[in-house]
Motif scaffolding. Sequence first.
Motif, mmCIF file in Angstrom:
data_model
loop_
_atom_site.group_PDB
_atom_site.id
_atom_site.type_symbol
_atom_site.label_atom_id
_atom_site.label_comp_id
_atom_site.label_asym_id
_atom_site.label_seq_id
_atom_site.Cartn_x
_atom_site.Cartn_y
_atom_site.Cartn_z
ATOM 1 N N SER A 169 31.710 4.929 71.373
ATOM 2 C CA SER A 169 32.853 5.351 70.568
ATOM 3 C C SER A 169 32.905 4.317 69.448
ATOM 4 O O SER A 169 33.025 3.137 69.699
ATOM 5 N N ARG A 170 32.719 4.805 68.239
ATOM 6 C CA ARG A 170 32.353 3.886 67.154
ATOM 7 C C ARG A 170 33.445 3.228 66.373
ATOM 8 O O ARG A 170 34.530 3.743 66.230
ATOM 9 N N TYR A 171 33.033 2.091 65.801
ATOM 10 C CA TYR A 171 33.815 1.383 64.791
ATOM 11 C C TYR A 171 33.225 1.772 63.447
ATOM 12 O O TYR A 171 32.035 1.612 63.216
ATOM 13 N N TRP A 172 34.015 2.357 62.576
ATOM 14 C CA TRP A 172 33.540 2.658 61.218
ATOM 15 C C TRP A 172 34.760 2.706 60.309
ATOM 16 O O TRP A 172 35.381 3.727 60.127
ATOM 17 N N GLY A 173 35.132 1.571 59.773
ATOM 18 C CA GLY A 173 36.294 1.497 58.887
ATOM 19 C C GLY A 173 37.096 0.242 59.190
ATOM 20 O O GLY A 173 37.298 -0.090 60.358
ATOM 21 N N LYS A 174 37.472 -0.455 58.103
ATOM 22 C CA LYS A 174 38.278 -1.671 58.276
ATOM 23 C C LYS A 174 39.653 -1.455 57.661
ATOM 24 O O LYS A 174 39.760 -0.870 56.587
ATOM 25 N N ARG A 175 40.684 -1.984 58.352
ATOM 26 C CA ARG A 175 42.007 -1.976 57.720
ATOM 27 C C ARG A 175 42.238 -3.292 56.999
ATOM 28 O O ARG A 175 43.140 -3.419 56.189
ATOM 29 N N ASP A 176 41.426 -4.310 57.333
ATOM 30 C CA ASP A 176 41.477 -5.592 56.624
ATOM 31 C C ASP A 176 40.032 -6.082 56.515
ATOM 32 O O ASP A 176 39.397 -6.394 57.529
ATOM 33 N N THR A 177 39.524 -6.133 55.279
ATOM 34 C CA THR A 177 38.098 -6.458 55.122
ATOM 35 C C THR A 177 37.825 -7.956 55.262
ATOM 36 O O THR A 177 36.719 -8.347 55.617
ATOM 37 N N ALA A 178 38.823 -8.804 54.977
ATOM 38 C CA ALA A 178 38.589 -10.249 55.082
ATOM 39 C C ALA A 178 38.581 -10.672 56.552
ATOM 40 O O ALA A 178 37.669 -11.369 57.010
ATOM 41 N N LEU A 179 39.571 -10.205 57.301
ATOM 42 C CA LEU A 179 39.655 -10.587 58.719
ATOM 43 C C LEU A 179 38.766 -9.708 59.604
ATOM 44 O O LEU A 179 38.577 -9.988 60.784
ATOM 45 N N ILE A 180 38.229 -8.635 59.032
ATOM 46 C CA ILE A 180 37.479 -7.606 59.778
ATOM 47 C C ILE A 180 38.332 -7.057 60.913
ATOM 48 O O ILE A 180 38.100 -7.300 62.106
ATOM 49 N N LEU A 181 39.359 -6.328 60.498
ATOM 50 C CA LEU A 181 40.203 -5.626 61.476
ATOM 51 C C LEU A 181 39.872 -4.143 61.359
ATOM 52 O O LEU A 181 39.897 -3.590 60.253
ATOM 53 N N PRO A 182 39.559 -3.497 62.465
ATOM 54 C CA PRO A 182 39.082 -2.113 62.397
ATOM 55 C C PRO A 182 40.219 -1.090 62.306
ATOM 56 O O PRO A 182 41.366 -1.404 62.645
ATOM 57 N N THR A 183 39.854 0.108 61.873
ATOM 58 C CA THR A 183 40.846 1.189 61.817
ATOM 59 C C THR A 183 40.975 1.892 63.166
ATOM 60 O O THR A 183 41.856 2.714 63.352
#
Length: 362
Positions: free
Chosen positions: A22-36
Amino acid sequence: MARYEATASAPVNIACINFTSSRYWGKRDTALILPTNSSLSVTLSQDHLRSTTTSRADASFEQGDRLWLNGNEEEIKAGGRTETCLAALRKWRKEVEDKDTSVPRLSEWPLRIASYNNFPTAAGLASSASGLAALVASVSQLYQLPQSASELSLIARQGSGSACRSLFGGFVAWQMGSASDGSDSLAVQVAPKEHWPDMHALICVVSDAKKGTSSTSGMQKTVATSTLLQHRIKHVVPERMEEIERAIAAKDFDSFARITMRDSNSFHAVCLDTEPPIFYLNDVSRAIIAVVEELNRASVVQGRGLVAAYTFDAGPNAVLYALEENMPVVVNTINEFFPQTLEFPDPFHMLNKTATRPEGFN
Ligand code: ADP
Ligand code: DP6
Ligand code: CO
């Protein structure tokens, strides 16, 4: 002369490759790398594909940290992800040194880090996951940090999102978390690999070329342009996470396989829905999908369960899951239709590279 060194890769639980169900594809915060969204993956054993990373701290090194990947020096950019990881690890080391003034002050010394992948880098086989996990594992061993694997996953996440899950073996979830500082966006083990020893994976290398669109830039474009991604985040993944965790707990291969394949297809649909579209699969990848679907259809018609599940990360290479009893059929089928995909990598040739040290490391 004071010199401290640690190598990470061989021990179980660290620096493995993970393949996503079940994938990770999308960040809600690109600096901290927080996923959607949260995600779940299976960490493969390190017998074949792995990153091996050696870190060394030495008071006599010239100022500045240096990193080599597969023998070539990679710049550690100021403010970049690797620097962020090293700064966070140093901070934790400093806490150790402040508590016990008798330990060497490694946090003040420059680092030399050399890493080798014994499989294609940046080709959609999750090298950023194993690579950044191996880097964090190696430096945390060098620094003898007391932090748990989940705490270390907070740092690995900032190197590459998928790397946080690679600090664990077995079935691993990356909980997206809700805190704006990322303090609860971490990986946890859902089940050790011993929980389901019959689960096996086969890697089919369709292409070892570096992909045209890195995961980082691909998902950035998807977040900016895809409406399908919004649907996936809200209405698809949360339920799928619960279902797949139930399937793993119950060792229900049919459910596990169905969810894994659907998530792979949903992810590649989202890539196609991106503007401009991203094509990670190629004709051979799609032919592998067709062959696995046919194997499964024939098995179900005969009243048996699914034989295999395919999953593709951000690249054309397939990972096939099957129960041990069915693996011979899967291997024979792949050998018949796609023999060239099982010939790579040559682990013995590539593993030997681990012994060599890049010039400048010492
Ligand atoms: P992949 O599908 O292989 O994960 P990505 O586009 O996500 O591809 O990331 C590839 C990048 O990850 C490489 O260009 C490199 O910067 C980094 N990387 C890969 N392996 C390592 C490693 N062993 N050590 C440090 N960084 C690595
Ligand atoms: C398709 O972790 O490589 O493998 O966080 O930008 O480094 P960055 O991206 P990365 O993305 C992985 C995407 C994936 C799916 C997954 O591993 O869940
Ligand atoms: Co990656």
